[in-house]
Design an enzyme around this catalytic site. Structure first.
Site, PDB file in Angstrom:
ATOM      1  N   THR A 284       0.866  -1.187   0.000  1.00 47.52           N
ATOM      2  CA  THR A 284       0.000   0.000   0.000  1.00 47.52           C
ATOM      3  C   THR A 284       0.895   1.228   0.000  1.00 47.52           C
ATOM      4  OG1 THR A 284       0.016   0.393   2.389  1.00 47.52           O
ATOM      5  CG2 THR A 284      -1.601  -1.194   1.535  1.00 47.52           C
ATOM      6  N   ASP A 285       0.314   2.381  -0.201  1.00 49.71           N
ATOM      7  CA  ASP A 285       1.036   3.609   0.102  1.00 49.71           C
ATOM      8  C   ASP A 285       0.854   3.880   1.606  1.00 49.71           C
ATOM      9  OD1 ASP A 285       2.551   5.859  -0.064  1.00 49.71           O
ATOM     10  OD2 ASP A 285       1.447   6.763  -1.712  1.00 49.71           O
ATOM     11  N   TYR A 286       1.512   4.906   2.062  1.00 49.38           N
ATOM     12  CA  TYR A 286       1.598   5.278   3.482  1.00 49.38           C
ATOM     13  C   TYR A 286       0.202   5.401   4.123  1.00 49.38           C
ATOM     14  CZ  TYR A 286       4.490   7.720   7.029  1.00 49.38           C
ATOM     15  OH  TYR A 286       5.196   8.097   8.134  1.00 49.38           O
ATOM     16  N   GLY A 288      -2.308   3.757   3.540  1.00 47.27           N
ATOM     17  CA  GLY A 288      -3.345   3.625   2.510  1.00 47.27           C
ATOM     18  C   GLY A 288      -4.549   2.822   2.984  1.00 47.27           C
TER      19      GLY A 288
END
Ligand code: BGC
Length: 768
Positions: A284-286, A288
């Site tokens: 995922t992104d940060y 997310g």
């Protein structure tokens, strides 16, 4: 004896495996099967956890207790920790103090170089030089891996057509074809041919998908578009990175079709795995996963389960997986197979990196001392930066002998003025996590060193970045301050005008600070801040020749500047050696050759403005800028100030007419098309010869032109070269309404030129 080579073709993808690869994979499977048999559910979930750590913090969640968690097998990797000592120490905890001794993977945002910083990606893309770009990624990998890193959150390949979006700086611009070439070059540069070598690192293509299409250019905002557009205009660079073997993919923050990418099974499984054959892992992104609570699709347990079901394998920072997956398993919301599949992907990545053989493979203190920020790397960074600059204008001096303003002579007095002129911290640009700002070369230092003894250089600030100190604070985060001058604006200006008046030529170093683009740095105005424009006007009023050295991480609206200023050199953010590279180009030691990878609009109202738009049913007649009831504006033409592919040189080039090998083609024939390009000026220069094609009639409406090839050539004064492009039906293919990838027979316009606007054109007919 005949040798039999086994080739496996996966039905749903394009992956072709050799016999050797099959053997390696089989060995890996045996190893991971055995390891996973020993793992508890908690340990498996632990591998999916990528908690926050390190020196740079973005996003919302904070973490503590990392060491304890590592010992308990609750951490799969860490990111943005700088230094081999720190990384080695943490790895030691994992492989000596956790039950199964599984090594951690160490990531970082190595976006455009490590400590030797290359131009921001948008700048780098303007080199249109794939070898140069690959080499920059190679050097980044060498340096990062020498310092303990084995995984980079790069390349960022989001197509972006909205300059309000600050993250346009991190990608390769508006075009899917150019973007795809660059995506491939970057992955190759980072990963090389063998990921387990200690100087290659795993890439992570991001942000999948469509992050660059955030509505209104506001960061993290919703995206919504037709699948036709996704497949033709936004997906190709992600797919190119996957085809090039990118080991991992990062999900984007935005929603796509009403479902956040992080929980979007169609994106993560149907397209990525089934259609493209991706076999790495997805992170995922940060935070997310947690952010999907605010997206409004459930509580932490629900969104974590949705992410896993969609095909996410690793949870960055938010720990939703760690905190909730076991419970969801008990409740039957997810299956053990789903956890196993995700865990296997992470372990495979570690295996491919060689971490099970040697967890300290990337922790060679000696290498960290001798292979980071070396003179050789810095030299290449300097050369690379110069290749990223785009000469936007270079007209004769108003009061001169008719010669263009640039290059500068190595004599007389130069007034170097502007808030960016004597600053180091801003040179590397956004996302330069590993940069040491005090080692960057400012424009003032670069100019002084490169000028030689016959040039007198005077310097003054002239203005602050912006009249609003709070704005300036927001635009100077992460230590990239411009150290605001607290004197009244008129005093700062007066000082600059005094030196301007003593000079022969004025170099105005203006534009954006590094953090005016990048994450969470969207702007609703895309002009040079007003206080700097006033400074520029005052400098022009002196009557001296003015050169605008423009710092920016996005296309800016430069209509007024283009009309008023005799010379404009766009230098983006050139990296740690920016100051030298700028001086090299200003003095003509290097002839600029960069070409824009995004259109520069006249004003914000034209946005989104991109060269490969559709024709509409009411296009303007040729040569007209306004016609009633046609597709246009009352107050501005449809044209950009500088089109995609545009960039000048200190020399000039002429193009012959296009030659075609054939004008009526059938099926799998190849069309060879060529032009002869001549250097008609006085110095050696590089030119990017660009090929565009228009599919005149389609089952769906097609763009007015699309980039399909380019070649960068170098020509001495008077020299000519013939540049040929071979076109096959593969170059004519697109995704139709049913998302079938094919070409359609009919008429095609073949265009070749120096930018997307100034092209020569011929027609061909191509039948099935
Ligand atoms: C950014 C990513 C980056 C990540 C880790 C996020 O805020 O969107 O591009 O890789 O942080 O630093």
């Amino acid at each position: 004896m005949k040798q039999v080579i086994v080739i496996l073709i996966f039905l749903n993808g394009f992956s072709v495996q050799t016999k050797a690869q099959v053997a390696v994979d089989a060995k890996m499977k045996v190893f991971i099967d055995a390891l996973m048999k020993k793992m508890t559910v908690d340990e498996k979930i632990g591998q999916l956890n990528l908690p926050g750590s390190g020196d740079i913090v973005t996003g919302q969640a904070a973490n503590s207790d990392i060491g304890k968690k590592i010992k308990e097998g609750k951490v799969g990797g860490l990111f943005n920790i700088k230094s081999v000592e720190k990384i080695k120490a943490v790895q030691k905890v994992a492989v000596e103090e956790s039950r199964l001794k599984i090594p951690l993977i160490f990531g970082m945002d190595v976006i455009h170089g490590y400590q030797t910083v290359f131009p921001i990606p948008l700048g780098l893309s303007c080199s249109w030089d794939m070898q140069l770009i690959e080499r920059s990624a190679r050097i980044a990998a060498v340096e990062a891996s020498a310092d303990g890193i084995n995984w980079t959150f790069s390349p960022m390949v989001d197509i972006a057509r909205d300059p309000r979006w600050g993250r346009i700086a991190e990608g390769s611009g508006e075009d899917a074809y150019l973007g795809s070439q660059i995506a491939r070059a970057m992955v190759k540069g980072y990963q090389g041919n063998n990921l387990s070598l200690n100087n290659t690192i795993m890439s992570c293509v991001k942000h999948y998908a469509l992050y660059g299409a955030a509505e209104a250019g506001r960061d993290y905002n919703t995206t919504d578009m037709s699948r036709y557009r996704m497949y033709n205009e936004y997906f190709p660079p992600y797919q190119a990175a996957v085809d090039a073997g990118a080991g991992s993919v990062m999900a984007s923050f935005n929603d796509v079709d009403g479902i956040p990418a992080t929980a979007n099974k169609w994106l993560m499984t149907t397209v990525l795995r089934n259609q493209w054959g991706f076999n790495g892992f997805v992170v995922t992104d940060y935070t997310g996963i947690n952010e999907m609570i605010d997206h409004g699709i459930g509580d932490l347990k629900t969104v974590s389960a949705k992410a896993l079901q969609a095909g996410i394998n690793m949870d960055m920072v938010g720990e939703g997986f760690l905190l909730t997956l076991k419970q969801s398993l008990k409740e039957g919301k997810i299956t053990m197979q789903m956890i196993d599949a995700a865990c296997r992907r992470i372990l495979e990545a570690k295996y491919k990196l060689g971490l099970f053989d040697d967890p300290y493979r990337y922790c060679d203190e000696q290498r960290s001392k001798t292979e980071v920020f070396t003179a050789a790397h810095r030299k290449i960074a300097r050369e690379t930066a110069a290749q990223s600059f785009v000469l936007l204008k270079n007209s004769p001096m108003r009061t001169g002998n008719g010669a263009p303003v640039l290059p500068l002579k190595r004599s007389g007095t130069i007034a170097l003025i502007g808030p960016m002129a004597d600053n180091k911290e801003n040179m590397p640009g956004t996302w330069s996590v590993a940069a040491e700002f005090d080692k960057a070369i400012s424009v003032l230092t670069g100019l002084k060193e490169v000028a030689g003894n016959n040039v007198n250089i005077l310097h003054a600030r002239g203005s602050n970045l912006d009249a609003d100190s709070l704005f300036e604070e927001r635009a100077g985060m992460f230590g990239k301050s411009l150290r605001r001058d607290s004197r009244p604006a008129d005093v700062i200006l007066k000082e600059a005008l005094a030196i301007a008046n003593q000079s022969d030529v004025i170099v105005a170093v203006l534009g954006e600070s590094a953090e005016m683009t990048g994450e969470s740095s969207s702007r609703s105005s895309i002009e040079i801040p007003q206080v700097q424009k006033e400074l520029l006007q005052a400098l022009l009023n002196t009557g001296k020749p003015v050169i605008l050295v423009l710092f920016t991480g996005r296309p800016l609206a430069l209509k007024w500047e283009n009309e008023q200023v005799p010379a404009i050199l766009n230098v983006w953010f050139g990296g740690s050696e920016a100051g030298y590279a700028i001086a090299d180009v200003l003095f003509g030691d290097v002839n600029p050759s960069g070409k824009l990878s995004t259109s520069f609009p006249q004003n914000i109202g034209q946005v989104p403005l991109f060269y490969n738009h559709k024709n509409t049913g009411r296009p303007l007649a040729d040569g007209q800028w306004f016609q009633k009831f046609r597709s246009n504006y009352l107050d501005v033409s449809n044209e950009p100030v500088y089109p995609f592919g545009f960039g000048l040189s200190y020399t000039s080039f002429s193009y012959s007419n296009i030659k075609l090998s054939n004008t009526a083609l059938k099926g799998n024939q190849t069309l060879t098309t060529s032009v002869t390009v001549t250097n008609t000026g006085n110095v050696t220069g590089k030119e990017v010869v660009q090929l565009y094609i228009r599919d005149v009639v389609g089952s769906v409406t097609r763009p007015v032109k699309e980039l399909k090839g380019f070649q960068k050539i170098e020509l001495k004064p008077g020299e000519s070269k013939t540049v040929s492009f071979r076109i096959t039906v593969n170059d004519l293919k697109f995704y139709n309404y049913d998302l079938k990838y094919d070409w359609e027979p009919g008429e095609f316009q073949i265009m070749i030129g120096t930018n997307s606007r100034d092209v020569k054109m011929e027609k061909v007919n191509w039948q099935k």
